[in-house]
Design a protein around this motif. Structure first.
Motif, PDB file in Angstrom:
ATOM      1  N   PHE A 161       0.916  -1.237   0.000  1.00 15.27           N
ATOM      2  CA  PHE A 161       0.091   0.112   0.158  1.00 15.27           C
ATOM      3  C   PHE A 161       0.805   1.128   0.236  1.00 15.27           C
ATOM      4  N   TYR A 162       0.754   1.842  -1.211  1.00 15.14           N
ATOM      5  CA  TYR A 162       2.336   3.284  -1.459  1.00 15.14           C
ATOM      6  C   TYR A 162       1.297   3.905  -0.910  1.00 15.14           C
ATOM      7  N   THR A 163       2.083   4.962  -0.276  1.00 11.94           N
ATOM      8  CA  THR A 163       1.359   6.404  -0.221  1.00 11.94           C
ATOM      9  C   THR A 163       1.843   7.793  -0.745  1.00 11.94           C
ATOM     10  N   SER A 164       1.539   8.594  -1.627  1.00 10.67           N
ATOM     11  CA  SER A 164       1.967   9.982  -2.301  1.00 10.67           C
ATOM     12  C   SER A 164       1.844  10.929  -1.174  1.00 10.67           C
ATOM     13  N   GLY A 165       2.453  11.575  -1.598  1.00  9.56           N
ATOM     14  CA  GLY A 165       2.855  12.708  -0.866  1.00  9.56           C
ATOM     15  C   GLY A 165       1.891  13.936  -0.280  1.00  9.56           C
ATOM     16  N   ARG A 166       0.798  13.588  -1.498  1.00  9.38           N
ATOM     17  CA  ARG A 166      -0.450  14.781  -1.482  1.00  9.38           C
ATOM     18  C   ARG A 166      -1.491  14.004  -1.239  1.00  9.38           C
ATOM     19  N   GLU A 181      -5.458  -3.442   9.577  1.00  7.03           N
ATOM     20  CA  GLU A 181      -6.144  -4.516  10.397  1.00  7.03           C
ATOM     21  C   GLU A 181      -6.695  -5.324   9.671  1.00  7.03           C
ATOM     22  N   PHE A 182      -5.895  -5.010   8.060  1.00  3.81           N
ATOM     23  CA  PHE A 182      -6.075  -6.171   7.222  1.00  3.81           C
ATOM     24  C   PHE A 182      -5.454  -7.177   7.408  1.00  3.81           C
ATOM     25  N   GLY A 183      -3.799  -6.598   7.730  1.00  2.00           N
ATOM     26  CA  GLY A 183      -2.719  -7.692   8.861  1.00  2.00           C
ATOM     27  C   GLY A 183      -1.134  -6.956   8.149  1.00  2.00           C
ATOM     28  N   THR A 184      -0.926  -6.421   7.768  1.00  2.00           N
ATOM     29  CA  THR A 184       0.322  -6.373   7.022  1.00  2.00           C
ATOM     30  C   THR A 184       0.935  -4.471   7.132  1.00  2.00           C
ATOM     31  N   ASN A 185       2.067  -4.511   7.147  1.00  2.00           N
ATOM     32  CA  ASN A 185       3.477  -2.916   8.147  1.00  2.00           C
ATOM     33  C   ASN A 185       4.005  -2.550   6.633  1.00  2.00           C
ATOM     34  N   ASN A 186       2.909  -2.855   4.803  1.00  2.00           N
ATOM     35  CA  ASN A 186       3.866  -2.898   3.923  1.00  2.00           C
ATOM     36  C   ASN A 186       3.335  -1.806   3.369  1.00  2.00           C
ATOM     37  N   LEU A 187       3.898  -0.373   3.596  1.00  2.00           N
ATOM     38  CA  LEU A 187       3.315   0.683   3.358  1.00  2.00           C
ATOM     39  C   LEU A 187       4.977   1.166   3.045  1.00  2.00           C
ATOM     40  N   PRO A 188       5.021   1.555   2.452  1.00  2.00           N
ATOM     41  CA  PRO A 188       6.137   2.604   1.530  1.00  2.00           C
ATOM     42  C   PRO A 188       5.423   3.689   1.037  1.00  2.00           C
ATOM     43  N   ASP A 189       5.774   4.567   0.794  1.00  2.00           N
ATOM     44  CA  ASP A 189       6.187   5.827   0.131  1.00  2.00           C
ATOM     45  C   ASP A 189       7.155   6.819   0.061  1.00  2.00           C
ATOM     46  N   CYS A 190       6.491   7.975  -0.911  1.00  2.00           N
ATOM     47  CA  CYS A 190       6.980   9.099  -1.584  1.00  2.00           C
ATOM     48  C   CYS A 190       8.660   9.519  -0.434  1.00  2.00           C
ATOM     49  N   SER A 191       8.060   9.323   1.036  1.00  2.00           N
ATOM     50  CA  SER A 191       9.399   9.559   1.345  1.00  2.00           C
ATOM     51  C   SER A 191      10.289   8.525   1.580  1.00  2.00           C
ATOM     52  N   ASN A 192      10.016   7.165   1.121  1.00  2.00           N
ATOM     53  CA  ASN A 192      11.425   6.306   1.408  1.00  2.00           C
ATOM     54  C   ASN A 192      12.311   7.466   0.455  1.00  2.00           C
TER      55      ASN A 192
END
Length: 757
Positions: A161-166, A181-192
């Protein structure tokens, strides 16, 4: 009337080149702003929209994260902010008929510029497995498709689940809540990919991964060092703050491999005199070699230690840890090694030292020029050492200032978009929502690409952004994304990522910052956090581009209901109806957001607490600000090669290409150019106007090639070259990343030049 989008891709084979400019903004910026706004929006909509940008009763600019001051101008935006607004508020539309006329192969052959110019996407679109083009799909069916794929996974960790800074604070909080709640910490984002190195270094050294200054601190500083940053293009409103600081007596030092027009002279379009004459900003320009910043700050620290009475001994004694080890390393700094690493001469460094010693209040600002190297975290730690030595954190007019590039990238992280969440955050989430969030770390951007490549991730969901265009090692990344079972993009406009898909793909069109957001609970507002920790409301004022659009919070809420089902105790439907209910939950989970709804009702919003700035309290492992002592590193470049940095043009915001010019650098009508110092070009036999292939070299021995670049003789630092991304992302190896932060090392790519085929 707004103009129609280009029917075909413009030819970029022969860009025109003139002398670089030596001043930024002024009348040309005003003229270009009005031209772009007219093309995209027409006159009436231009006035209706631009006069609401960054106003207390308006919307936050979807461009950079630079803060607004207490006094706001009627036109509280810059040229590039106006471009961002115009592109979002455009009257151009991408309908299902467009997708019927343009199969996927056609979209994949187009430039990012052409794709972005087509306009706002009006309906959800679906690419079935085996199909050659997108087709319209109902929202309910779109969520069913995502739920089918997510619930079929062997593990929640096969989803990304990727997130943009907008993305707004409210959306970011909901997305991380759903993912966990789905069960993952796979939250990459543009800050990476940008300021992860800053966050890593600052968290270790001062206890919080954010800057420690306000606008008022910049205005009160004696010395402002701007390192690895081009404010004139990337954060133009910062130039106004530098102008105000200069008028109050501050001196400004720029440390950069390229001379930049905005730092030479700023022609403030808000005043007649500024428009005509402007003000010179740089008092000293240190044209440093790429990657030499750690060596420079280490030597400055050595020289400060040697200067009588220069160290703030009381601050060091009362508030810091690790001083002796740091001081021993600093005293070993070598002049010859520093001159080799930086390309500077001794006299320039001595002038810099004199400015440092004469300053009682120093701010250091930086951006990607410091954060995208193998040794970036060590470099930023050395900047912190430099400030700690003279007590320049936690007092007015002084501190660290990492300048964020996207309008809410800092807020997204505050809301929990992080693959390595703090246990305290997860504890608060569990108390508030009654489920046990996963505790193991997830994937950042680079690790997400590896997971897709290796078949460990099968569903990719992006909340905004242009993942394929922004990431390194383009061929590897695109092949990895194509291995996914499903790719989903929540978007306002087309970009390259919509043409590089998994077996199935969805485009979910959403409201933009400029759009009115009306839900069952009435008209809504969202919030953002700027680069200096100010949180404020954003209210769009335009009728949405299509009645088929959903807001980002609504998309997440409906997705969560489709995937988690009635077993979820989270009130997703309530969150969609009234964003105030989201903020009530944020207030109970995220420190500093207590009484959130009341605080954002105040004009200008509120400032988040920052212990080092507010109290000189440092919530680190030692309970003090930490000096560090890392070995000196800088890129070593073989003979016959240059060190390439990727950068933006002036007609660009991140991967969004507004036009094909780079006005301040004298480039017109094309983006495939490489800037090379004339002396280096002579040694390498690269004539001005000749064409070359760029081939990167890295330890894996893989050939990565960017063909057909026009050579431009340009006053870069010796041994260094520069070219625009995303065209040169293909040259950046996926595994060439910063130590600790894992940020792609896009600012230090060893390249050779081969005759264009």
């Amino acid at each position: 009337m707004a103009s129609k989008p280009p029917a075909g891709d413009p030819v970029q084979d022969a860009p025109q080149v003139a002398e670089p400019q030596h001043a930024a903004a002024g009348l040309p910026a005003v003229g270009y702003t009005l031209k772009i706004a007219q093309q995209q929006m027409g006159l009436r909509r231009t006035a209706q929209t631009l006069l609401k940008v960054n106003q207390e009763d308006g919307f936050d600019c979807p461009g950079c994260a630079w803060p607004e001051g207490d006094h706001r101008h009627t036109a509280e935006f810059c040229e590039n902010g106006a471009k961002a607004v115009a592109e979002e508020a455009t009257l151009r539309r991408v309908t299902p008929d467009f997708f019927a006329a343009h199969p996927l192969a056609d979209l994949a052959s187009r430039s990012g510029y052409w794709l972005g110019q087509q306009g706002r996407i009006t309906q959800p679109m679906y690419l079935p497995e085996g199909a050659d083009r997108y087709e319209a799909v109902a929202w309910e069916r779109a969520f069913e498709i995502i739920a089918e794929e997510l619930t079929a996974l062997s593990s929640p960790d096969e989803a990304l689940f990727y997130t943009s800074g907008r993305t707004s604070n409210e959306t970011a909080f909901l997305l991380q809540l759903f993912a966990r709640e789905f069960g993952t910490n796979n939250l990459p984002d543009c800050s990476n990919m940008c300021h992860e190195s800053s966050g890593s270094a600052l968290t270790e050294t001062i206890g919080i991964g954010k800057g420690s200054v306000s606008l008022e601190d910049l205005h009160q500083a004696d010395l402002i060092i701007v390192a690895g940053q081009n404010p004139g293009t990337n954060h133009p409103r910062m130039l106004s703050a530098l102008e105000k600081a200069k008028a109050a007596g501050a001196r400004i030092m720029s440390v950069n491999p390229l001379p930049e027009a905005g730092m030479e002279r700023f022609k403030n379009p808000q005043t007649p005199l500024g428009m005509i004459k402007g003000v010179a900003l740089n008092d000293l320009f240190l044209q440093i070699r790429i990657g030499g910043d750690q060596a420079l700050f280490r030597l400055l620290n050595k020289l400060v230690l040697e200067a009588e009475g220069a160290v703030d001994e009381e601050f060091v004694r009362e508030h810091t840890h690790g001083y002796e080890e740091f001081a021993a390393a600093a005293r070993d700094a070598d002049w010859d090694e520093t001159l080799a690493a930086t390309g500077l001469d001794r006299a320039a460094i001595e002038r810099a030292l004199a400015m440092v010693l004469e300053s009682e209040r120093t701010v250091v600002c930086w951006a990607m020029g410091l954060t995208q190297h193998k040794h970036s975290v060590a470099t930023i730690r050395e900047v912190v050492n430099f400030l700690l030595l003279r007590g320049n954190i936690g007092r007015p007019g002084a501190g660290v200032c990492p300048v964020r590039g996207h309008s809410n990238v800092q807020g997204d992280r505050t809301m929990g978009i992080f693959e390595r969440p703090a246990p305290a955050f997860l504890d608060a989430l569990e108390r508030e929502f009654g489920f046990a969030p996963p505790r193991h770390h997830g994937f950042d951007v680079v690790r997400s690409i590896r997971a897709l490549r290796d078949g460990e991730a099968k569903v990719f969901f992006a909340m905004g952004g242009n993942f394929v265009g922004a990431t390194p090692d383009t061929e590897v990344t695109e092949a990895a994304v194509r291995r996914a079972r499903l790719t989903v993009h929540v978007s306002t406009k087309l970009n390259r990522s919509h043409a590089v898909t998994g077996a199935r793909a969805l485009i979910l069109p959403t409201l933009g910052r400029t759009d009115k957001d009306v839900q069952a609970g009435g008209r809504q507002v969202v919030t953002v956090e700027d680069s200096m920790g100010m949180v404020h409301a954003s209210r769009g004022n335009l009728t949405p581009a299509s009645p088929h659009l959903l807001s980002e919070p609504a998309i997440v809420a409906r997705l969560a209901r489709a995937v988690l089902g009635p077993e979820s105790l989270t009130p997703w439907e309530e969150f969609e109806k009234d964003y105030g209910t989201i903020r009530d939950r944020i207030a109970r989970v995220v420190p500093g957001f207590e009484d959130f709804n009341t605080k954002i009702a105040r004009p200008g919003g509120f400032t988040l607490p920052h212990a080092p700035r507010d109290e000189r309290r440092f919530p680190t492992a030692t309970g003090r600000a930490n000096f560090t002592a890392a070995p000196i590193e800088y890129p070593k470049v073989p003979e016959g090669r240059l060190l390439l940095q990727t950068l933006r043009s002036h007609d660009q915001y991140n991967t969004t290409i507004y036009g094909l010019d780079d006005r301040y650098r004298g480039i017109k009508g094309g983006r495939r150019v490489v800037l090379v110092n004339p002396d280096d070009a002579a040694e390498l036999g690269l004539g001005d106007g000749s064409y070359t292939d760029l081939v990167s070299e890295w330890k894996d021995g893989v050939e990565r090639r960017a063909p057909g670049f026009r050579v431009v003789h340009y006053p870069t630092a010796r041994g260094c070259a520069a070219a625009y991304y995303p065209e040169t992302n293909v040259l950046v190896p996926l595994d060439s990343t910063a130590d600790t932060s894992n940020t792609p090392a896009s600012k230090s790519v060893v390249v050779r030049f081969e005759q264009a085929g």
